[in-house]
Every structure is written in structure tokens, then in C-alpha cells.
Design a protein around this motif. Structure first.
Motif, short mmCIF file in Angstrom:
data_model
loop_
_atom_site.label_atom_id
_atom_site.label_comp_id
_atom_site.label_asym_id
_atom_site.label_seq_id
_atom_site.Cartn_x
_atom_site.Cartn_y
_atom_site.Cartn_z
N MET A 229 0.84 -1.20 0.00
CA MET A 229 0.00 0.00 0.00
C MET A 229 0.87 1.24 0.00
N LEU A 230 0.50 2.21 -0.85
CA LEU A 230 1.20 3.48 -0.89
C LEU A 230 0.19 4.56 -1.22
N THR A 231 -0.05 5.47 -0.28
CA THR A 231 -1.05 6.50 -0.51
C THR A 231 -0.63 7.47 -1.61
N ASN A 232 -1.61 7.95 -2.34
CA ASN A 232 -1.37 8.96 -3.37
C ASN A 232 -1.67 10.37 -2.86
N SER A 233 -2.05 10.46 -1.60
CA SER A 233 -2.38 11.77 -1.02
C SER A 233 -1.12 12.53 -0.66
N TYR A 234 -1.16 13.83 -0.85
CA TYR A 234 0.00 14.66 -0.52
C TYR A 234 -0.45 16.10 -0.32
N VAL B 18 0.16 7.49 17.83
CA VAL B 18 -0.97 7.07 17.00
C VAL B 18 -0.74 7.46 15.55
N LEU B 19 -0.22 8.66 15.33
CA LEU B 19 0.06 9.10 13.97
C LEU B 19 1.12 8.23 13.31
N ALA B 20 2.14 7.85 14.08
CA ALA B 20 3.20 6.99 13.54
C ALA B 20 2.62 5.67 13.04
N GLU B 21 1.65 5.13 13.77
CA GLU B 21 1.02 3.88 13.36
C GLU B 21 0.30 4.07 12.02
N GLY B 22 -0.40 5.21 11.91
CA GLY B 22 -1.12 5.49 10.67
C GLY B 22 -0.17 5.68 9.49
N ILE B 23 0.97 6.31 9.74
CA ILE B 23 1.96 6.53 8.67
C ILE B 23 2.49 5.19 8.17
N LYS B 24 2.74 4.27 9.08
CA LYS B 24 3.26 2.96 8.68
C LYS B 24 2.27 2.21 7.78
N GLU B 25 0.99 2.42 8.04
CA GLU B 25 -0.01 1.76 7.20
C GLU B 25 -0.15 2.47 5.86
N ALA B 26 -0.17 3.80 5.88
CA ALA B 26 -0.36 4.57 4.65
C ALA B 26 0.81 4.41 3.69
N TYR B 27 2.01 4.25 4.25
CA TYR B 27 3.21 4.13 3.42
C TYR B 27 3.86 2.75 3.62
N GLU B 28 3.02 1.74 3.66
CA GLU B 28 3.49 0.38 3.93
C GLU B 28 4.57 -0.06 2.96
N ASP B 29 4.40 0.29 1.68
CA ASP B 29 5.38 -0.14 0.68
C ASP B 29 6.76 0.45 0.94
N PHE C 194 5.45 13.03 3.31
CA PHE C 194 5.87 11.89 4.14
C PHE C 194 6.85 12.34 5.21
N LYS C 195 7.85 13.11 4.83
CA LYS C 195 8.86 13.56 5.77
C LYS C 195 8.26 14.45 6.85
N ALA C 196 7.34 15.33 6.49
CA ALA C 196 6.71 16.22 7.47
C ALA C 196 5.87 15.44 8.47
N LEU C 197 5.15 14.43 7.99
CA LEU C 197 4.36 13.59 8.88
C LEU C 197 5.28 12.83 9.84
N CYS C 198 6.38 12.30 9.30
CA CYS C 198 7.32 11.54 10.12
C CYS C 198 7.97 12.41 11.19
N GLU C 199 8.24 13.66 10.86
CA GLU C 199 8.86 14.56 11.83
C GLU C 199 7.91 14.89 12.98
N TYR C 200 6.62 14.89 12.71
CA TYR C 200 5.64 15.18 13.76
C TYR C 200 5.41 13.95 14.65
N ALA C 201 5.49 12.79 14.06
CA ALA C 201 5.17 11.55 14.79
C ALA C 201 6.25 11.17 15.79
N ASP C 202 5.86 10.32 16.75
CA ASP C 202 6.78 9.81 17.76
C ASP C 202 7.08 8.35 17.44
#
Length: 215
Positions: A1-6, A79-90, A130-138
Motif C-alpha cells: 500500500m502506498l497513498t497517493n495523497s499529498y 498514534v500518527l506513527a502507526e497510521g503513517i506505517k499503514e499509509a506508506y506500507e510499501d 511523508f517527511k513532514a508527517l514523520c517529523e511530527y510523529a513519535d
């Protein structure tokens, strides 16, 4: 899975997420709700697609359980980190710690994953999002979510050669009680299904997980 949202700009991403934490959850996360939070730019509206991608909104833009879990500020970034892992699973299939990749590394991986179907500009926007989301997540507190590459190892099938009778505990009084340690003889066949890919990083992730869990 790889989200196309940005996002076309991540300038307000942190502010939007922080504001969500202090606002009452809406029935539906609409553009009007976003405007009521103080974010009126058309660029900010793209956050709705990103929130859907990380599992905080459903397809109808209604908050999910992950959205409500995010509102708990003691675990929001986890919680956000978990969501990122799913959204960018690939991406995480290619590298388990994908959150630590540089922006250029992310772009190169995205080019491979999208097979050249995205323009350079879109790839760049996907990477900065992706990088901005990762920087916010724990990531230190994030729960372990097994990406597809590791699932190939953890979802192995085991088939015992001999099944233990279901009524083993209910022996008749006239039957001798045998020593289980001597009578139990099990054999297991382990099958590992490797995904088809040219990227050796996928195989590295699989065998690292195999070593970690089985050896």
C-alpha cells in the motif's frame, strides 16, 4: 500500500494537527470545519486526503477510532506513527526505518514504487508530505506494526505431523497414564513465501526478521 495523497505545502501541517487536538471532533471533517479551525487556504484542504490515508478519517470524512485515539495527547504522535506505517506500507517494506530516510532517498524509492507513473513534481510533494508527517510523529513510542515484508515471515504455516487427541485429558480409569514428554512427537514444516521484487532491500528485511524471530 502506498497513498497517493499529498500536500502542496507542509507549512501548516503541524499547526493543523495541533489544532485538531484541542478541537471537538466533528461528525464529518469538512472544508467548513477546517475553515472554522482557522485554515482557509485551498492548500490546507488537502489535509483531508492525508488524514484519510493515515486512517484518521473514513471515506465519508467521518472520524475513525484512530482520530479519537489521536485526541489523547499522551499518545497523539504515537498514534500518527502507526497510521503513517499503514499509509506508506510499501516504503516500510523496502526499509523498516523508512522514517529516517533523507528526502532524496524517499524520492528515489517513490519513483521505483510508482514505476515512473508520477511526475517529478508529484514525487517531490509526496516525499515532503511523508517527511513532514514523520517529523511530527513519535517513533520511539509507536507500536510495532508489521509491514508486508515481515508478514511474509510471521505468517508462516506450521503443520504438525501428528495431532494430539482432543480428549487426551479425559482418559478412562482403566487406561494407563502415559508420559506426554515421551509420547509427543511433533515435526514442523516452515514455508516462507517471498514477494516478487527486484529490490534487494525487501529480501534483507525478510531475512533479518527471520533471524530475529526464529533463530
Amino acid at each position: 500500500m502506498l497513498t497517493n495523497s499529498y500536500l502542496v505545502t507542509t507549512r501548516n501541517l503541524e499547526s493543523i494537527l495541533n489544532t485538531i487536538l484541542t478541537a471537538k471532533a466533528p461528525e464529518r471533517f469538512t472544508n467548513k470545519f477546517l475553515s472554522d479551525l482557522g485554515f482557509t487556504s485551498s492548500n490546507d484542504r488537502l489535509i483531508v486526503g492525508v488524514l484519510k490515508a493515515v486512517g484518521m478519517l473514513d471515506e465519508g470524512s467521518a472520524p475513525t477510532q484512530r482520530y479519537f485515539d489521536f485526541l489523547d495527547q499522551t499518545q497523539s504522535k504515537k498514534v500518527l506513527a502507526e497510521g503513517i506505517k499503514e499509509a506508506y506500507e510499501d516504503l516500510f517494506n523496502l526499509r523498516i526505518d523508512a522514517q529516517n530516510m533523507t528526502n532524496d532517498e524517499v524520492k528515489n524509492k517513490l519513483k521505483t514504487l510508482t514505476q515512473g507513473q508520477k511526475s517529478e513534481k508529484i514525487i517531490s510533494l509526496m516525499a515532503i508530505t511523508f517527511k513532514a508527517l514523520c517529523e511530527y510523529a513519535d517513533w520511539e513510542k509507536a507500536k510495532s506494526i508489521t509491514p508486508k515484508a515481515e508478514k511474509e515471515v510471521t505468517n508462516i504455516k506450521t503443520s504438525p505431523s501428528h495431532d494430539k487427541p482432543a480428549n487426551d485429558e479425559q482418559k478412562r480409569p482403566d487406561e494407563p497414564i502415559t508420559d506426554r514428554s515421551k509420547s509427543l512427537d511433533l515435526h514442523y514444516n516452515i514455508q516462507i513465501h517471498l514477494p516478487e521484487t527486484r529490490d534487494m532491500a525487501v529480501y534483507d528485511a525478510i531475512f533479518q526478521s527471520l533471524k530475529k524471530h526464529l533463530i
